[in-house]
Design an enzyme around this catalytic site. Structure first.
Site, PDB file in Angstrom:
ATOM      1  N   ASN A   2      12.349   6.091   4.046  1.00  0.00           N
ATOM      2  CA  ASN A   2      11.103   5.333   4.042  1.00  0.00           C
ATOM      3  C   ASN A   2      11.445   3.855   4.227  1.00  0.00           C
ATOM      4  OD1 ASN A   2       9.722   7.723   3.378  1.00  0.00           O
ATOM      5  ND2 ASN A   2      10.056   7.376   1.212  1.00  0.00           N
ATOM      6  N   GLN A  33       8.306   3.095   0.975  1.00  0.00           N
ATOM      7  CA  GLN A  33       9.502   2.650   0.266  1.00  0.00           C
ATOM      8  C   GLN A  33       9.088   1.974  -1.036  1.00  0.00           C
ATOM      9  OE1 GLN A  33      12.010  -0.065   2.495  1.00  0.00           O
ATOM     10  NE2 GLN A  33      13.693   0.149   1.040  1.00  0.00           N
ATOM     11  N   HIS A  61      17.890   3.837   1.296  1.00  0.00           N
ATOM     12  CA  HIS A  61      18.296   5.125   0.745  1.00  0.00           C
ATOM     13  C   HIS A  61      17.766   6.268   1.596  1.00  0.00           C
ATOM     14  CE1 HIS A  61      14.532   3.980  -1.297  1.00  0.00           C
ATOM     15  NE2 HIS A  61      14.277   5.265  -1.475  1.00  0.00           N
ATOM     16  N   LEU A  62      18.579   7.311   1.642  1.00  0.00           N
ATOM     17  CA  LEU A  62      18.275   8.523   2.382  1.00  0.00           C
ATOM     18  C   LEU A  62      17.936   9.609   1.374  1.00  0.00           C
ATOM     19  CD1 LEU A  62      18.360  10.145   5.091  1.00  0.00           C
ATOM     20  CD2 LEU A  62      20.813  10.460   4.672  1.00  0.00           C
TER      21      LEU A  62
END
Length: 113
Positions: A87, A94, A100-101
């Site tokens: 995101n 987000q 971040h994944l």
């Protein structure tokens, strides 16, 4: 970034259920999981979002995805499948501004779009 919760997890000042760590990334279980398996893979170096990436970060991003694949295998998600999501920005969903994944699996995902 002194107030970034993910930086604090990476440096060990905040506890998390860490499932993987190396010199480039740290992976830990999401505290608000969207599925039975929900792991976040974050770069150890603070980057606000995809929008902060530079050409020199291409290997890091690739490493994040390879790490996700390896964790998915250890979590038993390969055969059934899993989702990888990033995101970006507030309108993109987000909520923590450290790249971040999301690795999400363990249940049937709804189609997106």
């Amino acid at each position: 970034m002194g107030d970034c919760i993910f930086c604090k997890i990476v440096d060990g000042t905040t506890k998390a259920d860490i499932v993987f760590r190396d010199e480039q990334v740290t992976a830990f279980r999401d505290i608000h999981p969207a599925a039975p398996t929900h792991i976040l893979i974050v770069p150890n170096r603070h980057l606000d979002s995809v929008n902060a990436l530079e050409e020199m970060d291409a290997a890091l991003v690739g490493h994040m995805f390879v790490t996700a694949k390896q964790i998915a295998a250890r979590e038993g998600l390969v055969e059934g499948g899993y989702r990888l999501t990033v995101n970006t920005g507030a309108q993109g969903g987000q909520t923590v501004f450290h790249l971040h994944l999301h690795l999400i699996g363990g249940r049937q995902m709804r189609a997106m779009g």
